[in-house]
Design an enzyme around this catalytic site. Sequence first.
Site, PDB file in Angstrom:
ATOM      1  N   ASP A   6     -41.778 -52.583  24.967  1.00 31.89           N
ATOM      2  CA  ASP A   6     -43.081 -51.764  24.539  1.00 31.89           C
ATOM      3  C   ASP A   6     -44.129 -52.781  24.900  1.00 31.89           C
ATOM      4  O   ASP A   6     -44.428 -53.586  23.993  1.00 31.89           O
ATOM      5  CB  ASP A   6     -43.149 -51.022  23.409  1.00 31.89           C
ATOM      6  CG  ASP A   6     -44.440 -50.389  23.324  1.00 31.89           C
ATOM      7  OD1 ASP A   6     -45.023 -49.882  23.936  1.00 31.89           O
ATOM      8  OD2 ASP A   6     -44.896 -50.440  21.952  1.00 31.89           O
ATOM      9  N   ILE A   7     -44.938 -52.688  26.246  1.00 31.77           N
ATOM     10  CA  ILE A   7     -45.800 -53.552  26.479  1.00 31.77           C
ATOM     11  C   ILE A   7     -47.121 -52.836  26.287  1.00 31.77           C
ATOM     12  O   ILE A   7     -47.733 -52.122  26.777  1.00 31.77           O
ATOM     13  CB  ILE A   7     -46.064 -53.890  27.952  1.00 31.77           C
ATOM     14  CG1 ILE A   7     -44.456 -54.419  28.080  1.00 31.77           C
ATOM     15  CG2 ILE A   7     -46.900 -54.982  28.433  1.00 31.77           C
ATOM     16  CD1 ILE A   7     -44.369 -54.729  29.707  1.00 31.77           C
ATOM     17  N   VAL A  13     -43.279 -55.767  22.467  1.00 28.78           N
ATOM     18  CA  VAL A  13     -42.353 -55.447  21.457  1.00 28.78           C
ATOM     19  C   VAL A  13     -41.021 -55.236  22.153  1.00 28.78           C
ATOM     20  O   VAL A  13     -40.847 -54.432  23.143  1.00 28.78           O
ATOM     21  CB  VAL A  13     -42.610 -54.262  20.148  1.00 28.78           C
ATOM     22  CG1 VAL A  13     -41.375 -54.354  19.359  1.00 28.78           C
ATOM     23  CG2 VAL A  13     -43.969 -54.592  19.762  1.00 28.78           C
ATOM     24  N   TYR A 100     -52.036 -31.887  28.596  1.00 25.69           N
ATOM     25  CA  TYR A 100     -53.255 -32.766  28.936  1.00 25.69           C
ATOM     26  C   TYR A 100     -53.821 -32.064  30.193  1.00 25.69           C
ATOM     27  O   TYR A 100     -53.113 -31.623  31.197  1.00 25.69           O
ATOM     28  CB  TYR A 100     -53.110 -34.142  29.100  1.00 25.69           C
ATOM     29  CG  TYR A 100     -53.938 -35.040  28.450  1.00 25.69           C
ATOM     30  CD1 TYR A 100     -54.328 -35.094  27.130  1.00 25.69           C
ATOM     31  CD2 TYR A 100     -54.374 -36.274  29.078  1.00 25.69           C
ATOM     32  CE1 TYR A 100     -54.972 -35.919  26.318  1.00 25.69           C
ATOM     33  CE2 TYR A 100     -55.209 -37.086  28.846  1.00 25.69           C
ATOM     34  CZ  TYR A 100     -55.534 -37.058  27.067  1.00 25.69           C
ATOM     35  OH  TYR A 100     -56.608 -37.931  26.548  1.00 25.69           O
ATOM     36  N   ALA A 108     -48.495 -44.307  28.351  1.00 30.50           N
ATOM     37  CA  ALA A 108     -46.956 -43.966  28.141  1.00 30.50           C
ATOM     38  C   ALA A 108     -46.693 -44.004  26.795  1.00 30.50           C
ATOM     39  O   ALA A 108     -45.786 -43.529  26.273  1.00 30.50           O
ATOM     40  CB  ALA A 108     -46.295 -45.160  28.973  1.00 30.50           C
ATOM     41  N   ASP A 109     -47.173 -44.951  25.786  1.00 30.23           N
ATOM     42  CA  ASP A 109     -46.741 -45.245  24.405  1.00 30.23           C
ATOM     43  C   ASP A 109     -47.203 -43.974  23.706  1.00 30.23           C
ATOM     44  O   ASP A 109     -46.481 -43.686  22.906  1.00 30.23           O
ATOM     45  CB  ASP A 109     -47.601 -46.459  23.895  1.00 30.23           C
ATOM     46  CG  ASP A 109     -48.996 -46.348  24.189  1.00 30.23           C
ATOM     47  OD1 ASP A 109     -49.580 -45.693  25.129  1.00 30.23           O
ATOM     48  OD2 ASP A 109     -49.774 -47.086  23.495  1.00 30.23           O
ATOM     49  N   ARG A 110     -48.121 -43.272  24.065  1.00 33.17           N
ATOM     50  CA  ARG A 110     -48.674 -41.968  23.441  1.00 33.17           C
ATOM     51  C   ARG A 110     -47.532 -40.983  23.644  1.00 33.17           C
ATOM     52  O   ARG A 110     -47.113 -40.288  22.630  1.00 33.17           O
ATOM     53  CB  ARG A 110     -49.903 -41.430  23.708  1.00 33.17           C
ATOM     54  CG  ARG A 110     -50.982 -42.454  23.280  1.00 33.17           C
ATOM     55  CD  ARG A 110     -52.401 -41.965  24.015  1.00 33.17           C
ATOM     56  NE  ARG A 110     -52.877 -40.596  23.196  1.00 33.17           N
ATOM     57  CZ  ARG A 110     -53.971 -40.331  23.612  1.00 33.17           C
ATOM     58  NH1 ARG A 110     -54.489 -40.412  24.700  1.00 33.17           N
ATOM     59  NH2 ARG A 110     -54.396 -39.055  23.003  1.00 33.17           N
ATOM     60  N   ASP A 129     -51.490 -44.039  15.576  1.00 29.16           N
ATOM     61  CA  ASP A 129     -51.032 -45.084  16.009  1.00 29.16           C
ATOM     62  C   ASP A 129     -52.121 -46.230  16.054  1.00 29.16           C
ATOM     63  O   ASP A 129     -52.852 -46.106  16.654  1.00 29.16           O
ATOM     64  CB  ASP A 129     -50.432 -45.069  17.621  1.00 29.16           C
ATOM     65  CG  ASP A 129     -49.757 -46.417  17.799  1.00 29.16           C
ATOM     66  OD1 ASP A 129     -49.764 -47.386  17.210  1.00 29.16           O
ATOM     67  OD2 ASP A 129     -49.015 -46.478  19.014  1.00 29.16           O
TER      68      ASP A 129
END
Length: 260
Positions: A6-7, A13, A100, A108-110, A129
């Site tokens: 996860d960037i 991470v 959306y 991407a993280d969402r 987050d």
Amino acid sequence: MLLVIDIGNTNIVFGVFDENKLLNHWRLSTVIQKTVDEYAILLNSLLSIEKIRLDRIDAAIISCVVPPLLIPFDILCRKYVGIRPLIVGPGIKTGMPILYENPQEVGADRIVNAVAAYEKHKKALIVVDFGTATTFDYITPKGEYVGGAIAPGIMISLEALFERASKLPRVELVKPKSLVGKNTIHAMQSGIIYGYVGLVDGIVRRMKEEVKTDPHVIGTGGLSGLMYRESGAIDEVDEFITLNGLKILYEKNKDYHKFK
């Protein structure tokens, strides 16, 4: 074994799964200037400490919100791990309708967080987050990603206060003894922490009123523990929601990815 990466804008991470078990995870500072080889050395060192051999990893998935680092990490996986990673982005199967206006704008993280949260709870959710930005994402009872809110992150606000106000010092982010600070440092800590508690509680309350459901509220990110202790809006903290979400997305796409 599955390597998940996860960037984010502040941290990268890494996690390694063996079947359904997260063996370990590591957090590094995001540095765009680092080379592929430098990140490979760091990754190999971290794995070696835990006696995890690089050649035992047979799959990888990457979520990235820092475009200049996506290609370097793709190369890292191909060159040093010997595998082609799955990239979270357009075309990946999530099993979650994205409502959306422009789905490609959603970080991407969402999406990863939303998928993991719904997979776990199967009900209406708000995921908060606490990263470089503080994001609030709403998922419907049917498992649809609707959207949310984005606010400046806690550390961004703290740094801005130090940089833009010439007499204010840089302070450690800890809870002060009282809300009414009796010195400048305690006053700044109070303003940042309780200001953010008010922001979180206020946005969550208004979001619940707007969506007219009773969503379960999950906090994640580096400062989620601190906010959870002070906020009345967060129901639980899930430290590994993003890593688990990456694993879930890999499982949903691995067969397609093999033949792509």
